[in-house]
Design a protein around this motif. Structure first.
Motif, PDB file in Angstrom:
ATOM      1  N   HIS A  29       0.822  -1.305   0.120  1.00  0.00           N
ATOM      2  CA  HIS A  29       0.008  -0.024  -0.085  1.00  0.00           C
ATOM      3  C   HIS A  29       0.845   1.351   0.089  1.00  0.00           C
ATOM      4  N   SER A  30       0.318   2.467  -0.165  1.00  0.00           N
ATOM      5  CA  SER A  30       1.254   3.724  -0.695  1.00  0.00           C
ATOM      6  C   SER A  30       1.431   4.073   0.912  1.00  0.00           C
ATOM      7  N   GLY A  31       0.660   3.604   2.077  1.00  0.00           N
ATOM      8  CA  GLY A  31       1.167   4.297   3.282  1.00  0.00           C
ATOM      9  C   GLY A  31       0.279   5.485   3.812  1.00  0.00           C
ATOM     10  N   THR A  32      -0.742   5.772   2.822  1.00  0.00           N
ATOM     11  CA  THR A  32      -1.666   6.838   3.322  1.00  0.00           C
ATOM     12  C   THR A  32      -2.491   6.607   4.511  1.00  0.00           C
ATOM     13  N   VAL A  33      -2.716   7.485   5.248  1.00  0.00           N
ATOM     14  CA  VAL A  33      -3.672   7.257   6.451  1.00  0.00           C
ATOM     15  C   VAL A  33      -4.838   8.352   6.264  1.00  0.00           C
ATOM     16  N   PRO A  34      -5.985   8.190   6.177  1.00  0.00           N
ATOM     17  CA  PRO A  34      -6.748   7.043   6.375  1.00  0.00           C
ATOM     18  C   PRO A  34      -6.785   6.105   5.107  1.00  0.00           C
ATOM     19  N   GLY A  35      -7.074   4.778   5.221  1.00  0.00           N
ATOM     20  CA  GLY A  35      -7.159   3.825   3.980  1.00  0.00           C
ATOM     21  C   GLY A  35      -7.826   2.662   4.305  1.00  0.00           C
ATOM     22  N   ALA A  36      -7.982   1.913   3.239  1.00  0.00           N
ATOM     23  CA  ALA A  36      -8.948   0.734   3.238  1.00  0.00           C
ATOM     24  C   ALA A  36      -8.200  -0.408   2.437  1.00  0.00           C
ATOM     25  N   LEU A  37      -8.810  -1.442   2.844  1.00  0.00           N
ATOM     26  CA  LEU A  37      -8.454  -2.819   1.633  1.00  0.00           C
ATOM     27  C   LEU A  37     -10.001  -3.436   1.563  1.00  0.00           C
ATOM     28  N   ALA A  92      -7.998 -13.022  10.204  1.00  0.00           N
ATOM     29  CA  ALA A  92      -9.151 -12.759  10.782  1.00  0.00           C
ATOM     30  C   ALA A  92     -10.139 -12.242   9.525  1.00  0.00           C
ATOM     31  N   ALA A  93      -9.402 -11.131   8.924  1.00  0.00           N
ATOM     32  CA  ALA A  93     -10.177 -10.400   7.809  1.00  0.00           C
ATOM     33  C   ALA A  93     -10.306 -11.408   6.580  1.00  0.00           C
ATOM     34  N   ALA A  94      -9.286 -12.033   6.331  1.00  0.00           N
ATOM     35  CA  ALA A  94      -9.287 -13.071   5.187  1.00  0.00           C
ATOM     36  C   ALA A  94     -10.224 -14.126   5.482  1.00  0.00           C
ATOM     37  N   LYS A  95     -10.088 -14.700   6.641  1.00  0.00           N
ATOM     38  CA  LYS A  95     -10.803 -15.835   7.024  1.00  0.00           C
ATOM     39  C   LYS A  95     -12.388 -15.562   6.815  1.00  0.00           C
ATOM     40  N   ASP A  96     -12.760 -14.211   7.557  1.00  0.00           N
ATOM     41  CA  ASP A  96     -14.508 -14.039   7.472  1.00  0.00           C
ATOM     42  C   ASP A  96     -14.519 -12.952   6.027  1.00  0.00           C
ATOM     43  N   GLU A  97     -13.715 -13.046   5.278  1.00  0.00           N
ATOM     44  CA  GLU A  97     -13.809 -12.173   4.026  1.00  0.00           C
ATOM     45  C   GLU A  97     -14.517 -10.703   4.306  1.00  0.00           C
ATOM     46  N   CYS A  98     -13.702 -10.075   5.086  1.00  0.00           N
ATOM     47  CA  CYS A  98     -14.361  -8.637   5.616  1.00  0.00           C
ATOM     48  C   CYS A  98     -13.177  -7.554   5.175  1.00  0.00           C
ATOM     49  N   ASP A  99     -13.773  -6.367   4.985  1.00  0.00           N
ATOM     50  CA  ASP A  99     -12.625  -5.198   4.744  1.00  0.00           C
ATOM     51  C   ASP A  99     -11.964  -4.823   5.693  1.00  0.00           C
ATOM     52  N   VAL A 100     -10.776  -4.171   5.558  1.00  0.00           N
ATOM     53  CA  VAL A 100      -9.971  -3.663   6.592  1.00  0.00           C
ATOM     54  C   VAL A 100      -9.927  -2.107   6.345  1.00  0.00           C
ATOM     55  N   MET A 101     -10.197  -1.519   7.378  1.00  0.00           N
ATOM     56  CA  MET A 101      -9.651   0.111   7.275  1.00  0.00           C
ATOM     57  C   MET A 101      -8.712   0.466   8.276  1.00  0.00           C
ATOM     58  N   TRP A 102      -8.145   1.584   8.219  1.00  0.00           N
ATOM     59  CA  TRP A 102      -7.310   2.170   9.146  1.00  0.00           C
ATOM     60  C   TRP A 102      -7.570   3.798   9.319  1.00  0.00           C
ATOM     61  N   ASP A 103      -7.342   4.451  10.238  1.00  0.00           N
ATOM     62  CA  ASP A 103      -7.570   5.742  10.372  1.00  0.00           C
ATOM     63  C   ASP A 103      -6.531   6.441  11.609  1.00  0.00           C
ATOM     64  N   ARG A 104      -6.403   7.513  11.836  1.00  0.00           N
ATOM     65  CA  ARG A 104      -5.868   8.102  12.874  1.00  0.00           C
ATOM     66  C   ARG A 104      -6.924   8.298  14.146  1.00  0.00           C
TER      67      ARG A 104
END
Length: 104
Positions: A29-37, A92-104
């Protein structure tokens, strides 16, 4: 700065911003915050993170862990140690097929 990673399948993970950005970059990833997969991107990001940790995991985590900032008897925290909670969140996210988000 602190960065918090969230997904529905795991508890929130908060880490120092410089460590989080380093791990995001290892994930491709580019390393930007916030972001998501989105859920479909999580397995590949996890694979890249594991490969990056295998290559660079014995290095000290960025910021505050070099010899000039440490107390004499304070242990060095490795990048592989800092990455463990994020790896578990991504698994856990891969197993449950859910999105991952990050923020400050």
């Amino acid at each position: 700065m602190l960065v918090t990673f969230t997904c529905k399948a795991y508890a929130d993970i908060t880490m120092f911003g410089n460590v989080a950005v380093s791990l995001l970059k290892l994930m491709g990833h580019s390393g930007t915050v916030p972001g998501a997969l989105v859920a479909a991107e999580v397995p590949r990001a996890l694979e890249r993170l594991r490969a990056g940790i295998a290559a660079h995991g014995d290095t000290p985590a960025p910021g505050g862990d070099d010899d000039s900032d440490r107390e004499e008897n304070e242990p060095v925290v490795r990048l592989s140690q800092r990455a463990l909670p994020l790896i578990e969140l991504l698994e856990a996210a891969a197993k449950d097929e859910c999105d991952v988000m990050w923020d400050r």
